[in-house]
Design an enzyme around this catalytic site. Structure first.
Site, mmCIF file in Angstrom:
data_model
loop_
_atom_site.group_PDB
_atom_site.id
_atom_site.type_symbol
_atom_site.label_atom_id
_atom_site.label_comp_id
_atom_site.label_asym_id
_atom_site.label_seq_id
_atom_site.Cartn_x
_atom_site.Cartn_y
_atom_site.Cartn_z
ATOM 1 N N ASN A 1 -36.151 54.651 -9.191
ATOM 2 C CA ASN A 1 -36.634 53.281 -9.283
ATOM 3 C C ASN A 1 -35.953 52.398 -8.235
ATOM 4 O OD1 ASN A 1 -37.755 50.904 -10.060
ATOM 5 N ND2 ASN A 1 -37.085 50.974 -12.178
ATOM 6 N N ASP A 2 -34.629 52.234 -8.352
ATOM 7 C CA ASP A 2 -33.929 51.307 -7.466
ATOM 8 C C ASP A 2 -34.084 51.673 -5.998
ATOM 9 O OD1 ASP A 2 -33.030 49.872 -9.663
ATOM 10 O OD2 ASP A 2 -31.284 51.173 -9.905
ATOM 11 N N VAL A 3 -34.126 52.979 -5.694
ATOM 12 C CA VAL A 3 -34.151 53.393 -4.282
ATOM 13 C C VAL A 3 -35.505 53.166 -3.622
ATOM 14 C CG1 VAL A 3 -32.309 55.090 -4.577
ATOM 15 C CG2 VAL A 3 -34.683 55.810 -4.834
ATOM 16 N N ALA B 1 -29.767 49.800 -11.780
ATOM 17 C CA ALA B 1 -29.229 48.517 -11.342
ATOM 18 C C ALA B 1 -29.732 47.379 -12.227
ATOM 19 C CB ALA B 1 -29.597 48.243 -9.888
#
Lengths: 461, 103
Positions: A387-389, A428
């Site tokens: 997700n965050d990447v 995050a």
């Protein structure tokens, strides 16, 4: 110490240099690690042959106990949980260094009041006690965060900056007292303050940044070992500790750069306030979801597919199913690669380890900088448990905690498919706008389950 | 030569060596490298053995705890690093459908 023992120590020091050198290249890494292990074993066995040690049996029993615990832990751990194990190993190393310094302190305490107090060894003893304790408790907190025994989000209790500065000052005062008039109880107090400092240091660090803190604490432990080597008058400890301290610090900077963050920002970013983490709850905005059959058609008739694996894949233990799916697509003539973000998983390089375990060929793994230009020509990007990447907020939202982190430019491709368990935000704790993009399709469910269905549906095409 | 300056020399040179030998590491190997470096500082076991061998009473107990912790760090560290690295050196499976691109 006899000359022959000093020469063997020199060999061990060379062994550690060669070990680090080996560990930094893919072909030599395993040999490097074995060289390091051999050097460490020889160095630790040496005192039994030249030094006049008491309690040899007790010491050997203690070594055996520790070795068994270490080996069992290392063998049993799942590869997904490896970062926290490394953190724990690092913590106990720091704790050991602090305890060694405390025992040494007892020796110096007998000098108290005399005029020929050895200044430098006392300074380094104080350093080792303090930093070793910081490393120990800090590592325990990172372990708790990664193991999700506590929230992985930044924890900033009110007054934390004052507590931090206050205990920092207390540590300096205690260290000063210790150097002036060595006493064991001052050392114990210093260790306690160090434990507190370690906790305060790591609490405000957000989950995604924890690996960098592990690396930093690793470097800290290295320096305490170096200081311990000076105090004990042992060159191999000094050299090994310094090597780890220096390379660990450098590695920390490399990792932080890979995430587009500064170490200062990671450690103290949350303290400055203005932490704009999302609510960490599911959003109720509309998204487009589809069944496995629909996604199978997308994948089956695409010419170019890129897979973005994330930690969710590893948690679901779905690496093998994913590999099978990719093999089927390759047989259909689709061009498929895995795009590996430097911090995919929980640590830099973690995802490579997890996919290698699932026997994904090394050549299919593409690094971020190498693959980023190709998303524009990609028909479908399959994001599995990441997700965050891939969150464009890293480029567009200056207030986001991941702002500035280089990301995979998944949003440039023609279609994006997310395999997700729920709409919960990533590690995050921020929402991903890409999920609401009209080109995005979501396939809800456990990653292993979804991939199994996808595999069956693609085979049936 | 002042012995402390000799120690400082060892230290400064080791700093440069430590940075230089890992300067070109690829991000793929960051995790194993961190883990391997972590195992190397487990050599504090040597220090723990030395102090345990010359202590008595409570100090001995503390030193023995240090020996146990250091052994966990050193032995466990090298074993877990080896486990990680085994996966990088595994021979390619015959018949794997991969190797599409040779760039």
């Amino acid at each position: 110490m006899p000359v022959w023992a000093q020469l063997v120590y020199l060999l061990c020091a060379v062994g550690f240099v060669l070990a680090l050198k080996g560990l930094s290249g893919p072909r030599t890494a395993r040999t490097g690690n074995l060289v390091g292990a051999a050097a460490a074993v020889v160095a630790c066995a040496l005192p039994f042959f030249y030094a006049d040690l008491d309690h040899v049996v007790l010491i050997l029993v203690a070594i055996a106990v520790g070795s068994v615990v270490g080996v069992v832990g290392a063998q049993r751990v799942q590869m997904t949980q490896m970062p926290q194990l490394v953190a724990l190993f690092n913590g106990v190393g720091g704790g050991a260094a602090a305890l060694v310094a405390l025992v040494e302190l007892e020796l110096y305490a007998s000098f108290a009041g005399s005029s020929d107090l050895p200044l430098a060894p006392l300074v380094f003893t104080a350093f080792t006690i303090l930093v070793g304790a910081v490393s120990f408790s800090g590592s325990v907190v990172t372990f708790a965060k990664l193991q999700e025994l506590m929230t992985s989000r930044p924890v900033v209790p009110p007054g934390l900056p004052f507590a931090f500065v206050g205990s920092g000052l207390a540590a300096l005062v205690l260290a000063g007292v210790l150097v002036d008039s060595p006493a064991v109880w001052v050392g114990v107090l210093l260790a306690l303050v160090g434990l507190l400092l370690g906790v305060l240091l790591v609490l405000p660090v957000g989950g995604a940044d924890v690996p960098i803190v592990i690396s930093l604490l690793n470097a800290f432990t290295g320096l305490t070992v170096a200081a311990g080597g000076y105090v004990l008058g042992n060159t191999v400890l000094l050299v090994a500790g310094t090597l780890v301290g220096a390379s660990g610090t450098f590695l920390t900077l490399l990792m932080a750069r890979a995430m587009g963050r500064s170490v200062g920002n990671i450690l103290f970013g949350a303290l400055k306030g203005g932490s704009t983490l999302g609510a960490g709850e599911a959003s109720d905005r509309p998204v487009r979801s589809a069944g496995p059959e629909d996604v199978a058609i997308l994948l089956g008739y695409a010419e170019r597919v890129i897979i973005v694996p994330g930690y969710g894949l590893a948690v679901a233990q779905a690496q093998h199913t994913l590999r099978e799916l990719v093999e089927v697509l390759l047989e259909r003539g689709t061009e498929v690669d895995y795009a590996i973000h430097p911090v995919a998983g929980r640590m830099p390089g973690h995802m490579n380890v997890l996919l290698a375990e699932a026997q994904v060929p090394y050549e299919q793994l593409r690094e971020m900088d190498d693959v980023n230009g190709e998303f524009r020509q990609t028909d479908v990007v399959l994001v599995v448990g990441a997700n965050d990447v891939v969150n464009p907020a890293a480029r567009t939202t200056p207030s986001a905690p991941i702002y500035g982190m280089p990301i995979l430019d998944v949003d440039e491709s023609r279609q994006v498919v997310f395999l997700k368990r729920s709409m919960r935000p990533g590690f995050a704790g921020i929402e991903n706008e890409l999920l609401f993009d009209p080109r995005t399709t979501l396939l809800f469910g456990d990653a292993k389950d979804s991939l199994g269905k996808l595999l069956a549906a693609v085979k049936a095409l | 030569m002042n012995p402390d300056v000799t120690w400082l020399t060892y230290f400064v040179l080791s700093v440069f060596v430590g940075i230089e030998v890992i300067a070109k590491v690829s991000s793929t190997l960051h995790t194993p490298l961190m883990s391997g470096a972590n195992a190397i500082h487990g050599v504090i076991l040597l220090g723990a053995v030395l102090v345990a061998g010359s202590s008595d009473g409570l100090a001995l107990v503390v030193a023995l705890v240090a020996v146990v912790l250091a052994a966990v760090n050193m032995v466990g560290g090298f074993v877990v690093t080896d486990r990680m690295l085994q996966m990088f050196t595994r021979p390619a499976r015959p018949g794997a459908a991969a190797r599409k691109r040779v760039d």
